[in-house]
Design a protein around this motif. Structure first.
Motif, PDB file in Angstrom:
ATOM      1  N   ASN A 101     -29.043  -9.379 -43.105  1.00 39.97           N
ATOM      2  CA  ASN A 101     -28.985  -9.642 -41.664  1.00 39.97           C
ATOM      3  C   ASN A 101     -29.279  -8.395 -40.845  1.00 39.97           C
ATOM      4  N   GLU A 102     -29.167  -7.234 -41.473  1.00 39.95           N
ATOM      5  CA  GLU A 102     -29.311  -5.977 -40.747  1.00 39.95           C
ATOM      6  C   GLU A 102     -30.772  -5.537 -40.702  1.00 39.95           C
ATOM      7  N   VAL A 119     -33.206  -2.181 -39.286  1.00 35.37           N
ATOM      8  CA  VAL A 119     -33.249  -0.814 -38.753  1.00 35.37           C
ATOM      9  C   VAL A 119     -34.566  -0.624 -38.012  1.00 35.37           C
ATOM     10  N   LYS A 166     -29.462   0.342 -35.839  1.00 38.83           N
ATOM     11  CA  LYS A 166     -29.164  -0.599 -36.910  1.00 38.83           C
ATOM     12  C   LYS A 166     -28.662  -1.873 -36.255  1.00 38.83           C
ATOM     13  N   ASP A 181     -27.918  -6.195 -35.956  1.00 39.07           N
ATOM     14  CA  ASP A 181     -27.666  -7.530 -36.481  1.00 39.07           C
ATOM     15  C   ASP A 181     -28.142  -8.493 -35.396  1.00 39.07           C
ATOM     16  N   LEU A 241     -25.277  -2.403 -34.416  1.00 37.49           N
ATOM     17  CA  LEU A 241     -24.189  -2.077 -35.344  1.00 37.49           C
ATOM     18  C   LEU A 241     -23.941  -0.573 -35.381  1.00 37.49           C
ATOM     19  N   ASP A 242     -25.021   0.194 -35.298  1.00 39.47           N
ATOM     20  CA  ASP A 242     -24.890   1.649 -35.355  1.00 39.47           C
ATOM     21  C   ASP A 242     -26.152   2.275 -34.768  1.00 39.47           C
TER      22      ASP A 242
END
Length: 369
Positions: A9-10, A12, A31, A33, A38-39
């Protein structure tokens, strides 16, 4: 391997370094989703010019114009911090007249910097009109700078020991005319944006940074004050005679992008108050302290920080008794504040990242140096 990638699901992705909202030379690795962040990681260094190393091979006077090119929207503030640091090494103080003029020009520069931030931040979010309005008022500030020292952007206004240029005829009248005009223009910005439904929806609750996070990261300036911390070096550690002026430190409580907007709007009003007071009592007398023609401070070290438009701008300087600094290190607010992007962006949408980067108010010339 391909199955794992396709089932994940992630995702980058890179935002920048060509993305216009990252001011051209900032790369942000996101990053995701879906559209949720997320990040994130910032990759900097695309504009690195080695300014601090250059200082070791220039005399103290020769290096002074280089600092104007760091935060090129706040050249006057950069120059003030540098001059104060060398003056501390020399154990000299600028005369009262020079201090008053320095305060006027630095506060005009704070207004010009905030105006450019407001216009470009609105443009990042999708509002085009505010940019034309803010550039219109900023132009009046740049005219004063140009009349004073011949430069509009990289304004080398100050010299070690005070001022190189005496005030031109009509300086006070021009500054007062700007103050008379500008208060109503700030009201116009607020009428346009403060309760605008789209503006509020894009900024409220976005990029929250609380007081504890600000302190942990060393974040200063409007970001810190929007989180409720009443910290301003002009009050906490006064310099250049700021203790003589009556002004407030605007703060908010939520620490989101909307509060940072409100703090900067209030700061422009406070700068107007300071400028009016300083213009009203510019003392007579010399504009330069007695400093040697060849600047050669005694061996030692000094650190001086000022409240630049973006936060605490500090210079750490080491002298070995020669005509060149042994070491110069700059503590730029854009560089330190940029690390707050990671906690601010976590959980936000991709579209919010653009707003968050804008609300930090960074200049990459100061980040990379």
């Amino acid at each position: 391997m391909s199955e794992t990638f396709l089932d994940a699901n992630e995702l980058v992705i890179n935002m920048g370094p060509q993305h216009p909202s990252t001011h051209g030379v900032l790369r942000v690795i996101l990053k995701l989703d879906g559209e949720r962040v997320l990040d994130s990681d910032c990759v900097i260094g695309y504009l690195h010019r080695g300014v601090e190393k250059i200082a070791e091979n220039r005399t103290y006077t020769m290096f002074a114009p280089y600092v104007d090119r760091m935060d090129y929207l706040s050249a006057v503030s950069n120059g003030l911090g540098y001059c104060l640091t060398v003056e501390k090494l020399l154990n000299v103080e600028a005369p009262p007249r020079a201090q008053a003029v320095r305060v006027i020009l630095v506060e005009l520069n704070r207004i010009a910097s905030h105006l450019f931030w407001l216009g470009t931040h609105a443009l990042d979010i999708g509002a085009m009109a505010p940019l034309f309005y803010t550039l219109r008022e900023r132009e009046e500030v740049l005219k004063i700078f140009e009349n004073y020292c011949g430069a509009r952007i990289t304004t080398h206004a100050f010299r070690i020991g005070g001022l190189y240029y005496e005030l031109y005829e009509g300086f006070e009248a021009e500054v007062n005319a700007f103050c008379d005009m500008f208060g109503a223009r700030v009201d116009e910005y607020e009428q346009l944006l403060t309760e605008n439904r789209i503006w509020v929806d894009r900024l409220k609750g976005v990029g929250i940074l609380n007081a504890a996070q600000c302190k942990d990261l060393g974040v200063t300036g409007p970001l810190l004050r929007a989180a409720g911390v009443k910290w301003d070096l002009r009050k906490a550690q006064p310099y250049s005679g700021y203790e003589q002026y009556d002004f407030d430190i605007p703060t908010r409580v939520n620490g989101d992008s909307y509060d940072r907007y409100m703090v900067r709007i209030a700061e422009m009003r406070e700068s107007l108050k300071i400028i009016r007071q300083a213009v009203a009592k510019i003392p007579a007398g010399p504009a330069m302290a007695k400093v040697p023609k060849v600047i050669k401070p005694p061996a030692g070290e000094a650190y001086v920080s000022i409240e630049a438009p973006k936060g605490e701008l500090g210079y750490f300087m080491v002298s070995d008794g020669t005509i060149h600094p042994y070491r110069v290190h700059v503590r730029p607010p854009s560089f330190v504040n940029l690390q707050a992007l990671k906690p601010m962006a976590r959980g936000a949408l991709v579209a919010d990242v653009v707003a968050i980067i804008g609300t930090i108010d960074i200049v990459l010339g100061e980040v990379d140096r």
